[in-house]
Every structure is written in C-alpha cells, then in structure tokens.
Design a protein around this motif. Structure first.
Motif, PDB file in Angstrom:
ATOM      1  N   GLN A  33       0.565  -1.199   0.115  1.00 31.48           N
ATOM      2  CA  GLN A  33      -0.239   0.066   0.312  1.00 31.48           C
ATOM      3  C   GLN A  33       0.644   1.070  -0.264  1.00 31.48           C
ATOM      4  OE1 GLN A  33      -2.857  -0.085   3.378  1.00 31.48           O
ATOM      5  NE2 GLN A  33      -3.355   2.189   2.891  1.00 31.48           N
ATOM      6  N   ALA A  34       0.350   2.213  -0.811  1.00 29.89           N
ATOM      7  CA  ALA A  34       0.857   3.464  -0.753  1.00 29.89           C
ATOM      8  C   ALA A  34       0.320   4.415  -0.583  1.00 29.89           C
ATOM      9  CB  ALA A  34       1.807   3.663  -1.961  1.00 29.89           C
ATOM     10  N   ASP A  35      -0.031   5.407   0.516  1.00 27.09           N
ATOM     11  CA  ASP A  35      -0.523   7.448   0.523  1.00 27.09           C
ATOM     12  C   ASP A  35       0.217   8.548  -0.011  1.00 27.09           C
ATOM     13  OD1 ASP A  35      -3.207   5.550   0.173  1.00 27.09           O
ATOM     14  OD2 ASP A  35      -2.316   4.592   2.207  1.00 27.09           O
ATOM     15  N   TYR A  36      -0.070   9.382  -0.062  1.00 24.14           N
ATOM     16  CA  TYR A  36       0.285  10.767  -0.197  1.00 24.14           C
ATOM     17  C   TYR A  36      -0.841  11.642   0.123  1.00 24.14           C
ATOM     18  CZ  TYR A  36       3.007  14.642  -1.599  1.00 24.14           C
ATOM     19  OH  TYR A  36       3.749  15.663  -1.182  1.00 24.14           O
ATOM     20  N   ASP A  37      -0.584  12.197   0.856  1.00 27.34           N
ATOM     21  CA  ASP A  37      -1.730  13.355   2.059  1.00 27.34           C
ATOM     22  C   ASP A  37      -0.111  14.826   1.286  1.00 27.34           C
ATOM     23  OD1 ASP A  37       0.710  13.707   2.933  1.00 27.34           O
ATOM     24  OD2 ASP A  37       0.200  13.383   5.017  1.00 27.34           O
ATOM     25  N   GLY A  38       0.286  14.641   0.608  1.00 26.68           N
ATOM     26  CA  GLY A  38       0.734  16.159   0.005  1.00 26.68           C
ATOM     27  C   GLY A  38       1.992  16.716   1.122  1.00 26.68           C
ATOM     28  N   ARG A  39       2.585  16.069   2.411  1.00 24.79           N
ATOM     29  CA  ARG A  39       3.198  15.852   3.046  1.00 24.79           C
ATOM     30  C   ARG A  39       4.190  14.995   3.086  1.00 24.79           C
ATOM     31  NH1 ARG A  39       0.194  19.395   7.917  1.00 24.79           N
ATOM     32  NH2 ARG A  39       0.075  17.614   7.575  1.00 24.79           N
ATOM     33  N   GLU A  40       3.561  14.004   3.337  1.00 22.38           N
ATOM     34  CA  GLU A  40       4.344  12.786   3.328  1.00 22.38           C
ATOM     35  C   GLU A  40       3.690  11.344   2.601  1.00 22.38           C
ATOM     36  OE1 GLU A  40       5.682  12.571   8.242  1.00 22.38           O
ATOM     37  OE2 GLU A  40       3.975  11.653   7.818  1.00 22.38           O
ATOM     38  N   LEU A  41       4.911  10.260   2.589  1.00 21.60           N
ATOM     39  CA  LEU A  41       5.293   9.628   1.569  1.00 21.60           C
ATOM     40  C   LEU A  41       4.269   7.940   2.758  1.00 21.60           C
ATOM     41  CD1 LEU A  41       4.163   7.724  -1.357  1.00 21.60           C
ATOM     42  CD2 LEU A  41       6.755   7.317  -1.234  1.00 21.60           C
ATOM     43  N   ASN A  42       3.214   7.099   2.812  1.00 23.42           N
ATOM     44  CA  ASN A  42       3.532   6.511   3.953  1.00 23.42           C
ATOM     45  C   ASN A  42       3.842   4.984   2.784  1.00 23.42           C
ATOM     46  OD1 ASN A  42       3.457   7.667   6.261  1.00 23.42           O
ATOM     47  ND2 ASN A  42       2.081   8.543   5.384  1.00 23.42           N
ATOM     48  N   VAL A  43       4.445   4.216   3.163  1.00 25.66           N
ATOM     49  CA  VAL A  43       4.236   2.759   2.006  1.00 25.66           C
ATOM     50  C   VAL A  43       3.920   1.472   3.164  1.00 25.66           C
ATOM     51  CG1 VAL A  43       5.431   1.754   0.338  1.00 25.66           C
ATOM     52  CG2 VAL A  43       6.059   4.044   0.430  1.00 25.66           C
ATOM     53  N   VAL A  44       3.094   0.786   2.731  1.00 23.37           N
ATOM     54  CA  VAL A  44       3.868  -0.188   3.541  1.00 23.37           C
ATOM     55  C   VAL A  44       3.938  -1.889   2.988  1.00 23.37           C
ATOM     56  CG1 VAL A  44       2.021  -2.470   4.494  1.00 23.37           C
ATOM     57  CG2 VAL A  44       1.300   0.498   4.684  1.00 23.37           C
ATOM     58  N   CYS A  45       4.994  -2.493   3.614  1.00 23.13           N
ATOM     59  CA  CYS A  45       6.359  -2.808   2.150  1.00 23.13           C
ATOM     60  C   CYS A  45       5.869  -4.918   3.042  1.00 23.13           C
ATOM     61  CB  CYS A  45       7.506  -2.248   2.557  1.00 23.13           C
ATOM     62  SG  CYS A  45       7.735  -0.722   1.888  1.00 23.13           S
ATOM     63  N   ARG A  46       6.636  -5.399   2.340  1.00 23.83           N
ATOM     64  CA  ARG A  46       5.922  -6.422   2.542  1.00 23.83           C
ATOM     65  C   ARG A  46       7.930  -6.993   3.430  1.00 23.83           C
ATOM     66  NH1 ARG A  46       3.334  -7.193  -1.811  1.00 23.83           N
ATOM     67  NH2 ARG A  46       1.111  -7.675  -1.889  1.00 23.83           N
ATOM     68  N   HIS A  47       8.094  -8.677   3.228  1.00 20.30           N
ATOM     69  CA  HIS A  47       9.508  -8.232   3.705  1.00 20.30           C
ATOM     70  C   HIS A  47      10.002  -8.334   2.806  1.00 20.30           C
ATOM     71  CE1 HIS A  47       8.724  -9.380   7.996  1.00 20.30           C
ATOM     72  NE2 HIS A  47       7.222 -10.751   7.382  1.00 20.30           N
TER      73      HIS A  47
END
Length: 345
Positions: free
Chosen positions: A288-302
C-alpha cells in the motif's frame, strides 16, 4: 475485598531455589526448555453452550517470562483459572512442575503466586498488614513472616507507605501493593493478569522491572497484558490466542516473520507526482502507498532492499525528500493480521 482471581486463594509463594534460571530479551540467559513449569494439553471448557477453550495447549518453560495475548473473550482468564484449579473443565490435562494440578494440590499451590487484574486488597488494613495477611496464609512463623514482608515492601518500593491504607494510595502504588501480596511467600511460578492496567508510566516501568527481577531470581512468569510494548519488552516467548484456540506461538521476531508486513516507510516530501506514486504502488514489495501532500507512507512486504529501491525510484524521478522513517512491524500488526482484530477489541 475484591476476590477476582484472588491472590489469597491460589498464590503460592519472592522466589525459591527450585525454579530454573530465567531468560528475557534483555538478559540473554536461556530458559530451561527441558523442564516444564506449566503443561496444558487438549483443554476443553464450556460456559453453557459457549465454547471457551477449544482443545487448548500451552507449555511454559521454567525460568521464562511467557506472554499470553488475546482479545477480550479469547479465553485467557479461563486458562488461568483452570491452571489454578479454580474451574472445572470437560477434557484435557493440566500439570504444574510435572505434577497434576487438582483443587486439593495445596503443595503445588504454595509454589504459585497470583497477581490478579482486579486489585485484591483489604481496605481496612494498612499496606504492611495486607502483605502480612497474605503471607500468613502460607508462613505461620511470625519472625519469618516479618522478614518476608520487609523484603516484599522493599521489592515493590513501598517503604514510605507501610502505614497507609489502600484507599490512600494512587492507582500505581495500589498495583505495586497487589504484586507484593502475590509474591511475598516467594513463589516458583507467578501469574500476572493485566498487572499494569490504568497505572502511570513510572509505576508501569517499576512493575515491569520488578517482574524481570523475579525472573532473574529464578521464578517462572506467565504474563497477560493488552499492552503490546510490555509483552515485547519482557517476554521470552509469546502466544496469541483467540476463540479459545492457539493462533500463533514464538518469540516477538518469529511472530513478526509470520505475517506479510515487513516494514512501514514514511518519507517527507512536498513534490511527489501522481505518476511517481503510481510507479511506487507497482513495485513488487509494496502492499500500500499513500500520499497526503506532505508525507509518503508505504507499507511493504518483507525484503532486504525495500528502502533502497524506494529511494532509488524517488531520486530517479527527481522527487525531493526530507525526513525518513522505517518501522518494522509491531506485535499489534501481527495480532491484527492473524486475528482480524486489534488486541483491545
């Protein structure tokens, strides 16, 4: 007096020499896996038509702090009450220190200490008198009892409050007194059921450090809590249970390896383009990857190169980056993925 899993009814006795050396993530001293403190095999328990324990198994090694996790209603307290022979059950077997546990196993119960979730104290007695009362259930000699009471008071840091009654203590100090009453007769096995509920951070740290000292002195500890960080801090092994069954068992790191989630990456950036975000989402390790205009948040597998590959893509796209955080999965992530619910549900 509150009698929910009362430390008077089942507590045995800070710690005899019969228990094996302990271990924790901090101490590095291994528990004695060849010797069992608690063995539960195929336990089945109903409350009317509700199945509380479904062929439940549990093995706690001597000298370890064993964490038992589960949401409300998962069966944790039922397991504890069955181990203490406070409840009957339809099938299965329970042994403590390699001996069958029954309602009349008084010699075994003397070796067990219980610290219940509900504070179990006599409000009309002082701190010192409460500890002495619980000690007197097992130690008849006043001189020996006096020494043990002093040691328990010192162990939980209540020297300045011995003449106080429980109603005059803060919640954290009352919890410490609750612990002193459960361990004053020096048990080989101590069962803690949510001992840090609603206490301040200072008292919580004191309680956790005290539990580790019990382990270091030779006790075996069975620990239940809704606070994942506590369990990860002090427990050698952890079991997750739900609906009366074992879901997973292992060290904190072993449990984290059981789930798909490998890490969460946060990157500070103010100029991430949508097409770059699309390429990030297409990376094989990205869940999953989301961007709110200030931070990029990425959920990764191993993966060994998740962070490096993500930064390579950002740099190649000309995206400027600021702060960077990479977080491994938490026990709460493990619990959520394995049970479908948060621990506090």
């Amino acid at each position: 007096m509150n009698t929910a899993i009362s430390s008077t009814a089942t507590a045995a006795a800070p710690v005899s020499g019969e228990a094996a050396q302990g271990s924790s993530p901090r101490s590095g001293v291994p528990a004695d896996a060849s010797r069992t403190a608690i063995s539960v095999k195929g336990l089945v328990k109903h409350y009317g038509s509700m199945l509380a324990l479904d062929h439940f198994d549990l093995d706690v090694h001597r000298g370890e702090i064993f964490g038992l996790l589960g949401p409300n209603g998962s069966g944790k307290t039922t397991v504890i009450n069955c181990i203490l022979a406070l409840l009957t059950y339809e099938a299965g077997a329970i042994s403590v220190f390699d001996r069958p546990m029954t309602p009349v196993s008084y010699d075994l119960k003397r070796r067990i200490g219980v610290v219940p979730q509900s504070v179990a104290l006599f409000n009309e007695l002082t701190v010192e008198e409460n500890i002495d009362y619980f000690c007197s259930l097992y130690i008849p000699k006043r001189e020996e009892r006096s020494r043990l009471v002093r040691e328990a008071v010192s162990f939980v840091g209540l020297e300045e409050f011995t003449r106080f009654r429980p109603g005059k203590l803060s919640g954290g100090l009352a919890r410490r007194l609750n612990i002193a009453c459960g361990i004053v007769h020096k048990p080989d096995l101590v069962l803690f059921d949510e001992p840090t509920v609603a206490v301040d951070p200072q008292s919580r740290n004191a309680i956790l450090e005290g539990i580790e000292r019990l382990r270091d002195a030779g006790a075996t500890v069975l620990y239940t809590s809704h606070y994942m960080e506590e369990v990860e801090q002090i427990c050698t092994r952890i079991m997750i249970m739900d609906h009366g069954r074992r879901i997973a068992l292992g060290t904190a790191n072993e449990l984290k390896d059981m789930i798909d989630l490998g890490e969460r990456i946060t990157v500070g950036t103010l100029d991430l383009e949508q097409d770059t975000l699309g390429r990030i989402r297409a990376l094989p390790f990205v869940m999953q990857a989301d961007y709110d205009g200030r931070e990029l948040n990425v959920v990764c597998r191993h993966g060994d190169r998740n962070l490096a590959d993500l930064l390579d893509l950002l740099n190649a796209s000309g995206t400027s980056t600021g702060h960077l955080i990479s977080r491994p999965p938490s026990l709460n992530d493990v619990f959520l993925e394995l049970t479908g619910k948060a621990l506090r549900d």
